[in-house]
Design an enzyme around this catalytic site. Structure first.
Site, mmCIF file in Angstrom:
data_model
loop_
_atom_site.group_PDB
_atom_site.id
_atom_site.type_symbol
_atom_site.label_atom_id
_atom_site.label_comp_id
_atom_site.label_asym_id
_atom_site.label_seq_id
_atom_site.Cartn_x
_atom_site.Cartn_y
_atom_site.Cartn_z
ATOM 1 N N LYS A 101 -22.519 0.458 64.103
ATOM 2 C CA LYS A 101 -23.280 -0.060 62.956
ATOM 3 C C LYS A 101 -22.290 -0.160 61.801
ATOM 4 O O LYS A 101 -22.038 0.813 61.101
ATOM 5 C CB LYS A 101 -24.395 0.923 62.648
ATOM 6 C CG LYS A 101 -25.599 0.529 61.821
ATOM 7 C CD LYS A 101 -25.458 -0.509 60.791
ATOM 8 C CE LYS A 101 -25.449 0.098 59.406
ATOM 9 N NZ LYS A 101 -24.736 -0.745 58.436
ATOM 10 N N SER A 104 -20.521 7.596 52.273
ATOM 11 C CA SER A 104 -20.714 8.360 51.038
ATOM 12 C C SER A 104 -21.318 9.740 51.309
ATOM 13 O O SER A 104 -21.932 9.976 52.350
ATOM 14 C CB SER A 104 -21.624 7.572 50.102
ATOM 15 O OG SER A 104 -22.904 7.485 50.679
ATOM 16 N N GLU A 119 -17.188 12.021 57.765
ATOM 17 C CA GLU A 119 -16.044 11.911 56.853
ATOM 18 C C GLU A 119 -16.579 11.266 55.588
ATOM 19 O O GLU A 119 -17.104 10.147 55.641
ATOM 20 C CB GLU A 119 -14.940 11.031 57.449
ATOM 21 C CG GLU A 119 -14.204 11.652 58.608
ATOM 22 C CD GLU A 119 -13.478 12.945 58.271
ATOM 23 O OE1 GLU A 119 -13.237 13.222 57.077
ATOM 24 O OE2 GLU A 119 -13.181 13.692 59.215
ATOM 25 N N GLU A 144 -16.315 11.232 42.629
ATOM 26 C CA GLU A 144 -15.455 10.218 43.238
ATOM 27 C C GLU A 144 -15.776 8.844 42.643
ATOM 28 O O GLU A 144 -16.922 8.426 42.607
ATOM 29 C CB GLU A 144 -15.676 10.183 44.748
ATOM 30 C CG GLU A 144 -14.687 9.266 45.439
ATOM 31 C CD GLU A 144 -14.872 9.238 46.947
ATOM 32 O OE1 GLU A 144 -16.021 9.106 47.404
ATOM 33 O OE2 GLU A 144 -13.865 9.330 47.666
HETATM 34 P P1 ADP Z 1 -20.778 3.155 50.675
HETATM 35 O O1 ADP Z 1 -21.273 3.566 49.335
HETATM 36 O O2 ADP Z 1 -19.318 3.348 50.842
HETATM 37 O O3 ADP Z 1 -21.264 1.824 51.134
HETATM 38 P P2 ADP Z 1 -22.715 4.406 52.396
HETATM 39 O O4 ADP Z 1 -22.798 5.841 52.779
HETATM 40 O O5 ADP Z 1 -23.826 3.819 51.602
HETATM 41 O O6 ADP Z 1 -21.324 4.252 51.680
HETATM 42 O O7 ADP Z 1 -22.532 3.502 53.687
HETATM 43 C C1 ADP Z 1 -21.717 3.844 54.778
HETATM 44 C C2 ADP Z 1 -22.372 3.370 56.059
HETATM 45 O O8 ADP Z 1 -23.617 4.067 56.227
HETATM 46 C C3 ADP Z 1 -22.725 1.883 56.073
HETATM 47 O O9 ADP Z 1 -22.542 1.356 57.374
HETATM 48 C C4 ADP Z 1 -24.185 1.891 55.705
HETATM 49 O O10 ADP Z 1 -24.888 0.754 56.190
HETATM 50 C C5 ADP Z 1 -24.666 3.143 56.433
HETATM 51 N N1 ADP Z 1 -25.910 3.718 55.904
HETATM 52 C C6 ADP Z 1 -26.431 3.590 54.666
HETATM 53 N N2 ADP Z 1 -27.594 4.268 54.546
HETATM 54 C C7 ADP Z 1 -27.820 4.855 55.762
HETATM 55 C C8 ADP Z 1 -28.830 5.708 56.299
HETATM 56 N N3 ADP Z 1 -29.865 6.112 55.569
HETATM 57 N N4 ADP Z 1 -28.712 6.112 57.572
HETATM 58 C C9 ADP Z 1 -27.654 5.744 58.330
HETATM 59 N N5 ADP Z 1 -26.676 4.943 57.881
HETATM 60 C C10 ADP Z 1 -26.747 4.503 56.622
#
Ligand code: ADP
Length: 476
Positions: free
Chosen positions: A171, A225, A246, A378
């Site tokens: 994903k 994140s 990570e 960050e």
């Molecule tokens: P960033 O702020 O760097 O985009 P995120 O943590 O929002 O970091 O996103 C990192 C990954 O996690 C992306 O592939 C995003 O689609 C996915 N993601 C975001 N929300 C969720 C969630 N609730 N459950 C699983 N994956 C998620």
């Protein structure tokens, strides 16, 4: 170009899609990425679930052949795919090409590892009994990746997952479907049985939770994140699922009075601003002792201001744009907060270029203290702050005074301080006279404290996550 999801060996149609926008030139749309709903994700989970036992039974030679095929093609196409990466994510062309090459090397490394799968045979403490400890695959693994390393991070999760016999659902982040699609397209021609690798693009918040909660998905490897990571860890805990996270960093670069000034400036410039500072290992806190402080800040500011910021694909550009408007606004607001809290800001303004994009001048914020928000949160952009300290002891205390613990650097010519720092910096990776970012692909990557959770990624240590062990006792 339409990027479709790859499920059970088929490229699927979707009704909903997201444009893939070039951050250097927002009039340049690279393509449209499929947006899966939960139904398509469920299809992928079922396909992976069905394919997993077959791949778990594959021979080391089959695994080697697949991984080696992918590594060879990535390396052969690094210029073309590096260009796609830079156009999609915004890091400079040399950085983009370098990242694709690294992804290729990762596949090559794990191709070799597939041939070296080993267990242990021990004598039992009881007479006449044999004990074997063997590794076996976990089953279906869900891999959730961010936008900042759009091909290297999928590579360093997919390659070990396949090497150790697992089926995969990738994903990728919404902002970078092109690289994920290109990688999966290569995998689709690699000789893997249908369903072993699946690509599901879509909104993380919509399909992510389903991936994490599905009983058929046995492990989740996530890079992204802190809030999302924490949520995933909590859900995995609830379902007793293996998880590896990570997340962020607030990485210190300590510069001592006895440092080689040129090395310290170069390492800080690279660590703070290269890849537009969009690295979880970026040197965002420069912790500098007072004897070298003024000379260091002056030299670094001069080098920073000379960096050529522009279109990622243009020759000679040293720093590409920020990935999108939301991230750019977040960076600008942190610069603003730092100034309001008393920091002295150089650079950090929005820039205009020939094409409309998310350009920003790198920012150096001096005269800060470690409690300011610029030093506790960050930013994830080309923004570094300087904290003045008295001596090594204070530098180490400040370096460790953070909830994160990914990477920590020190510039010094003192063996005593370098050795002490390596032993006492609270971080998963420590660098001496080198930038905090920029790591090898054959050794473990990861952090401590709030930066990481679970076992390490990359190198041979990846086996810990992607396998489980079985202990067998035999009385012959
Ligand atoms: P960033 O702020 O760097 O985009 P995120 O943590 O929002 O970091 O996103 C990192 C990954 O996690 C992306 O592939 C995003 O689609 C996915 N993601 C975001 N929300 C969720 C969630 N609730 N459950 C699983 N994956 C998620």
């Amino acid at each position: 170009m339409d990027y479709r999801n790859f499920v059970g060996g088929q490229w699927l149609e979707t009704t909903d899609s997201t444009p893939n926008v070039n951050p250097s030139d927002i009039s340049d749309i690279l393509g449209y990425a499929a947006k899966a709903g939960v139904d398509q994700l469920d299809q992928a989970i079922d396909a992976a679930h069905q394919a997993a036992p077959g791949w778990a039974a594959s021979t080391p030679q089959q695994r080697f052949d697949v991984l080696d095929f992918v590594g060879t093609e990535l390396l052969a196409r690094k210029a073309e795919l590096g260009r796609l990466l830079s156009r999609e994510e915004g890091k400079t062309l040399p950085e983009g090409i370098g990242e694709v090459a690294r992804a290729g090397q990762i596949f090559k490394f794990f191709a070799g590892e597939a041939l070296r799968l080993a267990g242990d045979r021990l004598a039992s403490v009881r007479p006449g009994i044999e004990v074997d400890v063997t590794r076996f695959p976990i089953g279906v693994v869900g891999l959730i990746t961010p936008w900042n390393f759009p091909i290297a991070i999928p590579a360093w999760k997919i390659a070990p997952a396949l090497c150790y016999g697992n089926a995969v659902i990738l994903k990728p982040a919404e902002l970078v479907p092109g690289c994920a699609h290109a990688l999966i397209e290569i995998l689709s021609r690699s000789g893997l049985p249908e369903g072993v690798v699946n690509l599901v693009m879509g909104r993380g918040s919509q399909i992510g939770p389903r991936l994490v909660e599905s009983a058929k998905v046995k492990a989740i490897s996530f890079t992204g994140s802190v809030p999302t990571g924490r949520g995933i860890a909590a859900a995995c805990g609830q379902h007793l699922k293996k998880v590896q996270l990570e997340m962020g960093g607030k990485n210190p670069m300590v510069v001592l009075d006895d440092a080689d000034l040129a090395i310290a400036v170069e390492a800080s410039l690279n660590g703070a601003f290269f890849s537009t500072g969009q690295r979880c290992t970026a040197s965002s806190r420069l912790v500098v002792t007072e004897g070298i402080h003024d000379r260091f800040v002056e030299a670094l500011a001069e080098r920073m201001q000379a960096l050529k910021v522009g279109n990622a694909l243009e020759d000679g550009v040293q720093m590409g744009p920020v990935v999108d408007e939301r991230q750019l606004q977040q960076n600008l607001s942190y610069v603003d907060i730092a100034a309001k809290q008393g920091g002295k800001v150089q650079g950090g303004e929005r820039l205009n270029r020939d094409t409309e994009g998310f350009y920003m001048a790198p920012a150096l914020v001096s005269e800060t203290d470690n409690a300011m928000r610029i030093n506790t949160e960050e930013v994830f952009g080309p923004v570094a702050s300087v904290i003045r300290v008295k001596d090594y002891e204070e530098a180490l205390a400040v370096a460790n005074d953070t909830e994160f613990g990914l990477s920590a650097g020190i510039c010094t010519t003192s063996l005593k301080h370098a050795s002490h720092f390596k032993a006492n910096a609270e971080a998963g990776m420590v660098m001496v006279n080198l930038p905090t970012a920029g790591v090898d692909y054959h050794v473990p990557f990861g952090g401590t404290k709030g930066s990481s959770f679970g076992s390490r990624e990359q190198g041979r240590y990846a086996a810990e996550f992607y396998t489980s062990v079985k202990t067998a006792y035999t009385l012959p």
